[in-house]
Design a protein around this motif. Sequence first.
Motif, mmCIF file in Angstrom:
data_model
loop_
_atom_site.group_PDB
_atom_site.id
_atom_site.type_symbol
_atom_site.label_atom_id
_atom_site.label_comp_id
_atom_site.label_asym_id
_atom_site.label_seq_id
_atom_site.Cartn_x
_atom_site.Cartn_y
_atom_site.Cartn_z
ATOM 1 N N GLN A 46 1.584 2.357 -3.524
ATOM 2 C CA GLN A 46 0.439 2.739 -4.350
ATOM 3 C C GLN A 46 0.051 4.184 -4.086
ATOM 4 O O GLN A 46 0.199 4.694 -2.985
ATOM 5 N N GLN A 59 -3.990 2.816 4.401
ATOM 6 C CA GLN A 59 -2.848 2.226 5.086
ATOM 7 C C GLN A 59 -2.980 2.354 6.608
ATOM 8 O O GLN A 59 -2.791 1.378 7.328
ATOM 9 N N HIS A 79 -9.317 -3.564 -2.570
ATOM 10 C CA HIS A 79 -8.442 -3.429 -1.399
ATOM 11 C C HIS A 79 -9.058 -2.447 -0.400
ATOM 12 O O HIS A 79 -9.119 -2.724 0.798
ATOM 13 N N ALA A 124 -6.004 3.138 -2.365
ATOM 14 C CA ALA A 124 -5.440 2.014 -1.607
ATOM 15 C C ALA A 124 -4.447 2.521 -0.571
ATOM 16 O O ALA A 124 -4.423 2.053 0.564
ATOM 17 N N ALA A 125 -3.631 3.499 -0.951
ATOM 18 C CA ALA A 125 -2.674 4.067 -0.003
ATOM 19 C C ALA A 125 -3.397 4.795 1.130
ATOM 20 O O ALA A 125 -2.900 4.856 2.252
ATOM 21 N N SER A 148 -5.485 -0.016 8.005
ATOM 22 C CA SER A 148 -4.963 -1.385 8.089
ATOM 23 C C SER A 148 -4.027 -1.548 9.280
ATOM 24 O O SER A 148 -4.046 -2.577 9.964
ATOM 25 N N THR A 175 0.830 -1.204 0.000
ATOM 26 C CA THR A 175 0.000 0.000 0.000
ATOM 27 C C THR A 175 0.868 1.260 0.000
ATOM 28 O O THR A 175 0.455 2.284 -0.545
ATOM 29 N N PRO A 181 -7.184 -2.036 -6.539
ATOM 30 C CA PRO A 181 -7.198 -1.031 -5.464
ATOM 31 C C PRO A 181 -8.577 -0.775 -4.858
ATOM 32 O O PRO A 181 -8.696 -0.592 -3.649
#
Length: 174
Positions: free
Chosen positions: A49, A57, A138, A53-54, A60, A46, A135
């Motif tokens: 990216q 982070q 994700h 998606a980033a 997550s 991530t 993405p």
Amino acid sequence: MREVGTDWATCPGCGLQLPSVNWASDGRLQNSPECWQLYTELVGATMSQAGRAAAVQQLSIDAYGAQHAGPGVAPITTVFSLLGLFLAIERGVPGYEVRDAHQRLAALDLRWPELTRPARTGEVTVFDVALADNPDEHVRLAHEWARSVWQDWEYCHPAIVELTERHLPDLARR
């Protein structure tokens, strides 16, 4: 011809079963080396990216931290993870602001409450997010993971809300 067997390891935090690897665990969380390896690969991916998606982070990071809390885990780790989930899920605070909130709190000289890990800490794991094909998937799976973990820590919600209101009132009332 001989059959080749695979040894499996079960993560004490999330219950995920993965093939055994010869790798060190983080040591700060209730996780297996196998689960930790998958998590670091996911976070690394991530970071590389751009875009949505980033943007998940931090979500997550906090989902993994709360899912792998337990005995021996520093109280600040569990509290920060749950606080990050609260801000993101309940208040819609973006990841970079959650990260900044963690930094603001870390600068305070506070005694963090020791929270007892619930019997279950989410049905979704890092493995589910790692299976994302694109993405957008994700992002969707990361949010599902975070909501799943946050829900299972329900007994702590009032304490996390109170802590946020006391020390981060600008974010608590969004």
